[in-house]
Design an enzyme around this catalytic site. Sequence first.
Site, short mmCIF file in Angstrom:
data_model
loop_
_atom_site.label_atom_id
_atom_site.label_comp_id
_atom_site.label_asym_id
_atom_site.label_seq_id
_atom_site.Cartn_x
_atom_site.Cartn_y
_atom_site.Cartn_z
N GLY A 1 0.80 -1.21 0.00
CA GLY A 1 0.00 0.00 0.00
C GLY A 1 0.83 1.26 0.00
O GLY A 1 0.30 2.35 0.27
N ASP A 2 2.13 1.14 -0.28
CA ASP A 2 3.00 2.30 -0.35
C ASP A 2 4.17 1.94 -1.26
O ASP A 2 4.09 1.01 -2.04
CB ASP A 2 3.45 2.73 1.05
CG ASP A 2 3.67 4.24 1.16
OD1 ASP A 2 4.62 4.72 0.54
OD2 ASP A 2 2.89 4.92 1.86
N ASP A 3 5.30 2.67 -1.15
CA ASP A 3 6.43 2.41 -2.03
C ASP A 3 6.93 0.97 -1.89
O ASP A 3 7.00 0.42 -0.78
CB ASP A 3 7.59 3.35 -1.69
CG ASP A 3 7.27 4.81 -1.95
OD1 ASP A 3 6.54 5.09 -2.92
OD2 ASP A 3 7.76 5.68 -1.20
#
Length: 485
Positions: free
Chosen positions: A290-292
């Site tokens: 859900g992110d990098d």
Amino acid sequence: MEGQNQILINRIKGNLRRPSWASLLLLFTVIALISLLQINREYSISLLIPLDFGLISGSRSGPQMSSSCSDFFKQVPARKVVKSIRDFGGIGDGKTSNTDAFQRAMEFMARFTDSGGSQLVVPKGRWLTGSFNLTSNFTLFLEQGASILGSQDPKEWPLINALPSYGRGRERLGARHISLIHGNGLTNVVITGENGTVDGQGKMWWELWWNRTLVHTRGHLVELINSQNILIHNLTFLNSPFWTIHPVYCRNIVIRNMTILAPWNAPNTDGIDPDSSVNVCIEDCYIESGDDLVAVKSGWDQYGMKMARPSSNIIVRRVTGTTPTCSGVGIGSEMSGGVSNVIIEDLYVRDSAAGVRIKTDRGRGGYITNITINNMKMERVKVPIRFSRGANDHPDERWDPKAVPKVRGIRISNVVSLESKRPPLLEGIEEAPFLDIHMENISIFGLAPTMRWNCEFISGSSCSIFPAPCSQLLKNESTFQCSIH
């Protein structure tokens, strides 16, 4: 959650976690050729990129395939003492807490730090536990079918001090929750196995974030501080409460052949975040989060500047994955201690917000320099290349708006992006333009004919770019030279 985990694990069991590079290269070649045939005839084919995918065959060979940075980790001798978690009263039924068993095991293993080292084996089963601390000259080995499960009791993730380069918890003021697997001041540590699983069971923590009831910053799945000669290898990490793997103030770290998975809506579940660390190798990993997928960091505003612990000699190679909200590889936004000498190559990103992104802003200070990004393939990525400002998040009111970062020496080459949504967005800072930006051999397909690159406060050079880059990259003021003529 359990059903979702099973779907993700089945994906791994089906050998889909790391698609072969040969098949990916063949796929991109075919799609790119089709795209070329569909391009409006007003564009001369001579303006397009000679797509250099290397040799397409049943297997990749030669120097490119054999390249590895895994020698950052110096091999350790066989451990003198080998024990099972069962020897310390562990019960792998997925329900019984094994926090005391893991803590007893680590206290026992610490006796052999200076006399041959030790190894703790986690056999097949579901081993529920709270946080535990590793020791030096130690191997944590998960057998096939073994799963370490993060406790659902927040008290079993105790509070520890904020990192000095952040000055507070990253999400909340004050202290922060410890990681599930933790270590400080360690040497010669291996976390590995036969594709066993560490599942943080992070939904409880995500809900605290979503509901705005989180009191202290969430814990990582694995965090190692002030440590050196670390290998994390051949495991599956699931559902971290926060960033998944976080080496900070470390050196000689190798993270390879890992699968890291979290739901796409799980907040801030970065895959791998080397932070104020030197000699870090990340290669042959599959990440959904859900992110990098990977984010290189070095501290936050005035606290990072004061500590001045840069991240340097970072290699990210053959990473594949997807993150609908963030980037395949990001640098920043916390980079106040400086980031230099980063190599990113053979990156494949799909269905994501950005391919590569440099994130910084006023107040960060520090520097980003000597970044090389080469051989990147993207599908359905919203913004393939992005330099962004405007993070507008600071640890406290004492941040200095005059502390601007210095960004210089960014080289991006051999990039293909298919079904792109937007052109590159390159935003520097007015008081500190980004300099010596060089782009070469880049093809971005799927854009409407009216779309143009968006650039502000940058300068550099470019060659063999489709569609044509912004004027700021046509001045040829960069210190780099084009290798294609």
